[in-house]
Design a protein around this motif. Sequence first.
Motif, PDB file in Angstrom:
ATOM      1  N   VAL A 188       0.837  -1.191   0.000  1.00  0.00           N
ATOM      2  CA  VAL A 188       0.000   0.000   0.000  1.00  0.00           C
ATOM      3  C   VAL A 188       0.877   1.248   0.000  1.00  0.00           C
ATOM      4  CG1 VAL A 188      -1.817   1.235   1.239  1.00  0.00           C
ATOM      5  CG2 VAL A 188      -1.789  -1.257   1.235  1.00  0.00           C
ATOM      6  N   THR A 189       0.450   2.282  -0.687  1.00  0.00           N
ATOM      7  CA  THR A 189       1.193   3.534  -0.773  1.00  0.00           C
ATOM      8  C   THR A 189       1.287   4.202   0.594  1.00  0.00           C
ATOM      9  OG1 THR A 189       0.446   3.863  -3.034  1.00  0.00           O
ATOM     10  CG2 THR A 189       1.246   5.813  -1.880  1.00  0.00           C
ATOM     11  N   SER A 190       2.392   4.853   0.866  1.00  0.00           N
ATOM     12  CA  SER A 190       2.548   5.658   2.075  1.00  0.00           C
ATOM     13  C   SER A 190       1.355   6.588   2.247  1.00  0.00           C
ATOM     14  CB  SER A 190       3.829   6.490   1.965  1.00  0.00           C
ATOM     15  OG  SER A 190       3.780   7.627   2.813  1.00  0.00           O
ATOM     16  N   PRO A 191       0.739   6.646   3.447  1.00  0.00           N
ATOM     17  CA  PRO A 191      -0.386   7.566   3.643  1.00  0.00           C
ATOM     18  C   PRO A 191      -0.028   9.023   3.354  1.00  0.00           C
ATOM     19  CG  PRO A 191      -0.244   6.014   5.459  1.00  0.00           C
ATOM     20  CD  PRO A 191       0.997   5.818   4.644  1.00  0.00           C
ATOM     21  N   LEU A 192       1.194   9.431   3.697  1.00  0.00           N
ATOM     22  CA  LEU A 192       1.600  10.799   3.404  1.00  0.00           C
ATOM     23  C   LEU A 192       1.578  11.048   1.902  1.00  0.00           C
ATOM     24  CD1 LEU A 192       2.861  13.520   4.451  1.00  0.00           C
ATOM     25  CD2 LEU A 192       5.085  12.479   3.957  1.00  0.00           C
ATOM     26  N   VAL A 193       2.152  10.139   1.137  1.00  0.00           N
ATOM     27  CA  VAL A 193       2.191  10.274  -0.314  1.00  0.00           C
ATOM     28  C   VAL A 193       0.778  10.246  -0.893  1.00  0.00           C
ATOM     29  CG1 VAL A 193       2.935   9.153  -2.448  1.00  0.00           C
ATOM     30  CG2 VAL A 193       4.520   9.350  -0.520  1.00  0.00           C
ATOM     31  N   ALA A 194      -0.030   9.286  -0.455  1.00  0.00           N
ATOM     32  CA  ALA A 194      -1.385   9.154  -0.994  1.00  0.00           C
ATOM     33  C   ALA A 194      -2.217  10.395  -0.715  1.00  0.00           C
ATOM     34  CB  ALA A 194      -2.055   7.912  -0.412  1.00  0.00           C
ATOM     35  N   CYS A 195      -2.135  10.914   0.491  1.00  0.00           N
ATOM     36  CA  CYS A 195      -2.942  12.076   0.883  1.00  0.00           C
ATOM     37  C   CYS A 195      -2.515  13.328   0.108  1.00  0.00           C
ATOM     38  CB  CYS A 195      -2.806  12.293   2.386  1.00  0.00           C
ATOM     39  SG  CYS A 195      -3.758  13.692   3.029  1.00  0.00           S
ATOM     40  N   LEU A 196      -1.217  13.623   0.102  1.00  0.00           N
ATOM     41  CA  LEU A 196      -0.759  14.847  -0.543  1.00  0.00           C
ATOM     42  C   LEU A 196      -0.848  14.746  -2.063  1.00  0.00           C
ATOM     43  CD1 LEU A 196       2.300  15.820   1.690  1.00  0.00           C
ATOM     44  CD2 LEU A 196      -0.090  16.533   1.885  1.00  0.00           C
ATOM     45  N   ASN A 197      -0.582  13.577  -2.627  1.00  0.00           N
ATOM     46  CA  ASN A 197      -0.716  13.419  -4.076  1.00  0.00           C
ATOM     47  C   ASN A 197      -2.164  13.558  -4.532  1.00  0.00           C
ATOM     48  OD1 ASN A 197       2.021  13.010  -4.315  1.00  0.00           O
ATOM     49  ND2 ASN A 197       1.887  10.863  -4.946  1.00  0.00           N
ATOM     50  N   ALA A 198      -3.113  13.230  -3.642  1.00  0.00           N
ATOM     51  CA  ALA A 198      -4.533  13.354  -3.998  1.00  0.00           C
ATOM     52  C   ALA A 198      -4.995  14.804  -4.056  1.00  0.00           C
ATOM     53  CB  ALA A 198      -5.389  12.585  -2.989  1.00  0.00           C
ATOM     54  N   GLY A 199      -4.205  15.713  -3.501  1.00  0.00           N
ATOM     55  CA  GLY A 199      -4.568  17.125  -3.537  1.00  0.00           C
ATOM     56  C   GLY A 199      -4.922  17.739  -2.205  1.00  0.00           C
ATOM     57  N   TRP A 200      -4.994  16.923  -1.138  1.00  0.00           N
ATOM     58  CA  TRP A 200      -5.266  17.472   0.188  1.00  0.00           C
ATOM     59  C   TRP A 200      -4.087  18.316   0.657  1.00  0.00           C
ATOM     60  CZ3 TRP A 200     -10.088  17.137   1.691  1.00  0.00           C
ATOM     61  CH2 TRP A 200     -10.877  16.067   1.291  1.00  0.00           C
ATOM     62  N   ARG A 201      -4.372  19.286   1.537  1.00  0.00           N
ATOM     63  CA  ARG A 201      -3.334  20.180   2.050  1.00  0.00           C
ATOM     64  C   ARG A 201      -3.387  20.255   3.577  1.00  0.00           C
ATOM     65  NH1 ARG A 201      -1.834  25.209  -1.846  1.00  0.00           N
ATOM     66  NH2 ARG A 201      -1.276  23.964  -3.679  1.00  0.00           N
ATOM     67  N   PRO A 202      -3.129  19.142   4.259  1.00  0.00           N
ATOM     68  CA  PRO A 202      -3.191  19.148   5.726  1.00  0.00           C
ATOM     69  C   PRO A 202      -1.883  19.617   6.355  1.00  0.00           C
ATOM     70  CG  PRO A 202      -2.649  16.958   4.963  1.00  0.00           C
ATOM     71  CD  PRO A 202      -2.827  17.804   3.721  1.00  0.00           C
ATOM     72  N   GLY A 203      -1.976  20.155   7.560  1.00  0.00           N
ATOM     73  CA  GLY A 203      -0.806  20.239   8.413  1.00  0.00           C
ATOM     74  C   GLY A 203      -0.506  18.862   8.957  1.00  0.00           C
ATOM     75  N   LEU A 204       0.714  18.660   9.441  1.00  0.00           N
ATOM     76  CA  LEU A 204       1.088  17.360   9.991  1.00  0.00           C
ATOM     77  C   LEU A 204       1.091  17.437  11.515  1.00  0.00           C
ATOM     78  CD1 LEU A 204       3.828  16.188   7.483  1.00  0.00           C
ATOM     79  CD2 LEU A 204       1.330  16.004   7.352  1.00  0.00           C
ATOM     80  N   THR A 205       0.599  16.349  12.157  1.00  0.00           N
ATOM     81  CA  THR A 205       0.354  16.372  13.590  1.00  0.00           C
ATOM     82  C   THR A 205       0.795  15.065  14.234  1.00  0.00           C
ATOM     83  OG1 THR A 205      -1.893  15.477  13.349  1.00  0.00           O
ATOM     84  CG2 THR A 205      -1.647  17.884  13.260  1.00  0.00           C
ATOM     85  N   GLY A 206       0.891  15.102  15.557  1.00  0.00           N
ATOM     86  CA  GLY A 206       1.107  13.921  16.371  1.00  0.00           C
ATOM     87  C   GLY A 206       0.119  13.921  17.517  1.00  0.00           C
ATOM     88  N   VAL A 207      -0.325  12.732  17.938  1.00  0.00           N
ATOM     89  CA  VAL A 207      -1.313  12.612  19.008  1.00  0.00           C
ATOM     90  C   VAL A 207      -1.005  11.385  19.861  1.00  0.00           C
ATOM     91  CG1 VAL A 207      -3.122  13.717  17.629  1.00  0.00           C
ATOM     92  CG2 VAL A 207      -2.919  11.223  17.626  1.00  0.00           C
ATOM     93  N   THR A 208      -1.464  11.401  21.112  1.00  0.00           N
ATOM     94  CA  THR A 208      -1.319  10.207  21.938  1.00  0.00           C
ATOM     95  C   THR A 208      -2.434   9.203  21.688  1.00  0.00           C
ATOM     96  OG1 THR A 208      -2.605  11.064  23.803  1.00  0.00           O
ATOM     97  CG2 THR A 208      -0.236  11.529  23.789  1.00  0.00           C
TER      98      THR A 208
END
Length: 389
Positions: free
Chosen positions: A209-229
Amino acid sequence: MLAGVGGLLMLAAMPGTARAAHATMAGSSVPLVAAARSSKLTQGTTLVHADMHNHTVMSDGDGSADAAFASMREAGLDVAALTDHTTLFAIEGLSSGEWNTQGQLADAANDLGMFTALRGFEWSSPTHGHVNIWNTGDFADLGRAGSPGSLYSWLADRPAGVASFNHPGREEGRFNDFAFNSSVLNQMVGLEMFNRTDDYLFEGWSSGVTSPLVACLNAGWRPGLTGVTDEHGTTWGFHEGKGRSGLWVTENTRTAVFEAMLARRSFATRVSGLRVDATAGGVRMGSSIPLASGDVRFLVDVDRGPDWDGKALTIQVLRPDTSAPSVVDVIETVNGTVADFTVPLDVSDGDWVVLRISDPTVANGTPGPDGHPCNDFGVAYTSPWWLQP
């Protein structure tokens, strides 16, 4: 730094190192050291440490919601949210009464300028994926919105709401493979790169499966990147090695926190007390670079305070590819210094660029392709920049 225990941060050793937390307050596990909150690169904003994804007994957590905000503030967080699951007709998820209770608890814990307490919810599909949504007056469960598309329609009708793709790629549907929806482009402000102790860069890669970062940004979404517990226990905030976010805010209020999220002035980390700020061509992370092709100068401020004096770190420049991100440059740096380097970028190769900061001495627990430069331990991700001629 915030005054008192609320401004202190847990510091402990990175995996594979012998250095551990020290200099704690008497009777407390919270150390007295962390990086300063002011950027060496930019002015007008201050760093706050945030955890925007937490659970209680109101869904599948173990702890009472009455104790959650106090725990997170004591642990040194400046911004915190409760985001219990919404499922189907409140079965093992939020009810309307519990939603109202969470709002009351957030209002009671909110301390203007010192601690921002937020209520949200986690839309939870076992097949499509999970999405956190904040700053709405009501919530959507699977009865109201049974698919990502219907959830986006629901969110678009609430323009003040902001949302995040949670633990991306964990559920098989992956938000209909991150199918793009322009109606909520601005509102989808987050992509979790660290959830609990996991780095999601290569999530699913070993299964093809494609990296989620690659899949999301290549699809055109423009999110900030975050971390959570993604806390489900009873010790909210007291977790070294679990994800958290840094937000650059003009003040510590709800309005300013949401403004920073909309501006994508965020970074993902799983190291408490860390400061990260970065510019590309003079443009801050989370923004567009007015460029089609050319050399771009990056400045990166990384600091975790005196505990990391002299610690060697690596900066990897991530660019689009088809499966895992390509790494077009790797820069060695040292904690507490400003890294200064130039990288040629061309929009014909893809419109986004992300910086990953890592510890080169420790292995990535979920590696990608053999020999990939990101098979070391991820410390932080900047939000992306987008080339926009």
